[in-house]
Write an enzyme that holds these catalytic residues in place. Structure first.
Site, PDB file in Angstrom:
ATOM      1  N   ASP A   4      -5.594  -1.566 -10.215  1.00  0.00           N
ATOM      2  CA  ASP A   4      -5.300  -0.511 -11.194  1.00  0.00           C
ATOM      3  C   ASP A   4      -6.578  -0.041 -11.896  1.00  0.00           C
ATOM      4  OD1 ASP A   4      -3.642   1.225 -12.547  1.00  0.00           O
ATOM      5  OD2 ASP A   4      -2.993  -0.243 -14.042  1.00  0.00           O
ATOM      6  N   ASN A  45       4.753   5.655  -7.151  1.00  0.00           N
ATOM      7  CA  ASN A  45       3.583   6.543  -7.114  1.00  0.00           C
ATOM      8  C   ASN A  45       3.864   7.886  -6.441  1.00  0.00           C
ATOM      9  OD1 ASN A  45       1.251   3.768  -6.712  1.00  0.00           O
ATOM     10  ND2 ASN A  45       1.715   4.902  -8.564  1.00  0.00           N
TER      11      ASN A  45
HETATM   12  C1  IPE Z   1       0.558  -0.042  -9.744  1.00  0.00           C
HETATM   13  O1  IPE Z   1      -0.245   0.750 -10.552  1.00  0.00           O
HETATM   14  C2  IPE Z   1       0.536   0.460  -8.340  1.00  0.00           C
HETATM   15  C3  IPE Z   1      -0.744   0.339  -7.622  1.00  0.00           C
HETATM   16  C4  IPE Z   1      -1.828  -0.248  -8.071  1.00  0.00           C
HETATM   17  C5  IPE Z   1      -0.762   0.920  -6.299  1.00  0.00           C
HETATM   18  P1  IPE Z   1       0.327   1.939 -11.416  1.00  0.00           P
HETATM   19  O2  IPE Z   1      -0.813   2.547 -12.135  1.00  0.00           O
HETATM   20  O3  IPE Z   1       1.146   2.843 -10.572  1.00  0.00           O
HETATM   21  O4  IPE Z   1       1.306   1.183 -12.429  1.00  0.00           O
HETATM   22  P2  IPE Z   1       1.938   1.664 -13.812  1.00  0.00           P
HETATM   23  O5  IPE Z   1       2.608   2.966 -13.549  1.00  0.00           O
HETATM   24  O6  IPE Z   1       0.820   1.788 -14.787  1.00  0.00           O
HETATM   25  O7  IPE Z   1       2.887   0.571 -14.207  1.00  0.00           O
HETATM   26  C1  IPE Z   2      -4.685   2.625  -9.196  1.00  0.00           C
HETATM   27  O1  IPE Z   2      -5.344   3.371 -10.139  1.00  0.00           O
HETATM   28  C2  IPE Z   2      -4.442   3.374  -7.893  1.00  0.00           C
HETATM   29  C3  IPE Z   2      -3.035   3.712  -7.667  1.00  0.00           C
HETATM   30  C4  IPE Z   2      -2.036   3.432  -8.468  1.00  0.00           C
HETATM   31  C5  IPE Z   2      -2.727   4.399  -6.423  1.00  0.00           C
HETATM   32  P1  IPE Z   2      -4.595   4.427 -11.040  1.00  0.00           P
HETATM   33  O2  IPE Z   2      -4.607   5.752 -10.350  1.00  0.00           O
HETATM   34  O3  IPE Z   2      -3.249   3.942 -11.455  1.00  0.00           O
HETATM   35  O4  IPE Z   2      -5.549   4.474 -12.301  1.00  0.00           O
HETATM   36  P2  IPE Z   2      -5.146   4.649 -13.820  1.00  0.00           P
HETATM   37  O5  IPE Z   2      -4.121   3.599 -14.137  1.00  0.00           O
HETATM   38  O6  IPE Z   2      -4.592   6.037 -13.972  1.00  0.00           O
HETATM   39  O7  IPE Z   2      -6.420   4.442 -14.561  1.00  0.00           O
HETATM   40 MG    MG Z   3      -2.527   2.898 -13.031  1.00  0.00          MG
END
Ligand code: IPE
Ligand code: IPE
Ligand code: MG
Length: 240
Positions: free
Chosen positions: A16, A64
């Site tokens: 994340d 996602n």
């Molecule tokens: C979890 O991260 C999914 C991945 C790392 C692929 P998210 O960024 O989607 O999670 P939430 O929405 O903050 O819980």
């Molecule tokens: C993780 O990084 C990648 C995916 C969830 C695909 P994020 O895109 O969730 O990054 P933040 O949470 O917005 O910083």
């Molecule tokens: Mg995230």
């Protein structure tokens, strides 16, 4: 790492913070995802070197799909180019690639690239890299229940083993260590069944900055913990 460090057999990561990493630098989110791919590449290599047998990377959750279309497209483009670029190296390092999640929902080109990588690396044995893609822990459990019903199991046959062998992770050990980067303290529908006795490690570091050294720190922290599985601390010490 010292020779007394316990290397977890299965490490699962919630990668994340790509978006926040990019925001901090005044860059578009896509650049964060690209940098995140590089971090993943280094972590796969490092895990192979230190002897982690199973590595699971949360790459794209079922939830996602609700992100803007162009961001979802960027993620798929990065995934396909990662597979194209890395497949040879993965096979050379005897790494098998698997997907945890439903492949049929993906655009054809993405599905094909994944199926190709899975089949070309299926004979590899030193390490398994699971990409959790289009993944939902709840959906995975429901899918296993549906399969037990379809197989006509009677209630007595609904056991933990019957469930586990119908999960995407069938045949693999549960994660010993689950790492989440970027400061959020939640599971986000990740490995709900398998995480029953996992150890958790949270760090504020954004995923693109999560280096092999950071992984070593997490493993060292894991190594110092006492896992009890319901027993008392004294019992565990006697077992050792
Ligand atoms: C979890 O991260 C999914 C991945 C790392 C692929 P998210 O960024 O989607 O999670 P939430 O929405 O903050 O819980
Ligand atoms: C993780 O990084 C990648 C995916 C969830 C695909 P994020 O895109 O969730 O990054 P933040 O949470 O917005 O910083
Ligand atoms: Mg995230």
């Amino acid at each position: 790492m010292s020779s007394s460090t316990i290397i977890p057999a299965h490490v699962a990561v919630i990668m994340d913070g790509n978006g926040r990493w990019a925001n901090r630098r005044g860059l578009p989110r896509s650049k964060g995802h690209k940098a995140g791919t590089e971090a993943a590449r280094a972590i796969v290599r490092h895990c192979r070197e230190i002897g982690v047998r199973h590595l699971t990377l949360y790459t794209f959750s079922k939830e996602n799909w609700s992100r803007p279309k162009d961001e979802v497209g960027t993620l798929f483009d990065l995934l396909v180019s990662f597979l194209k670029r890395e497949l040879g190296q993965l096979v050379e390092q005897d790494i098998r690639l698997k997907v945890l999640g439903e492949l049929s929902d993906f655009p054809l080109a993405v599905r094909k690239a994944l199926e190709h990588a899975i089949s070309k690396s299926s004979h590899c044995r030193a390490m398994t890299v699971n990409l959790a893609l289009n993944y939902s822990g709840r959906e995975e459990i429901m899918r296993a229940c549906r399969s037990m019903i379809a197989d006509g199991l009677d209630p007595k046959s609904v056991t933990e083993e019957a469930m586990a062998e119908r999960l995407y992770t069938a045949g693999q050990p549960d994660p010993d260590l689950i790492i989440r980067t970027s400061g959020e303290l939640r599971l986000s529908n990740y490995l709900l069944w398998q995480a029953a006795y996992s150890e958790f490690y949270f760090t504020d570091i954004h995923w693109p900055d999560f280096s092999p050294e950071e992984l070593d720190k997490a493993i060292l922290d894991f190594s110092r913990r006492q896992r009890r599985f319901g027993k008392t601390g004294e019992q565990i010490e006697q077992d050792d």
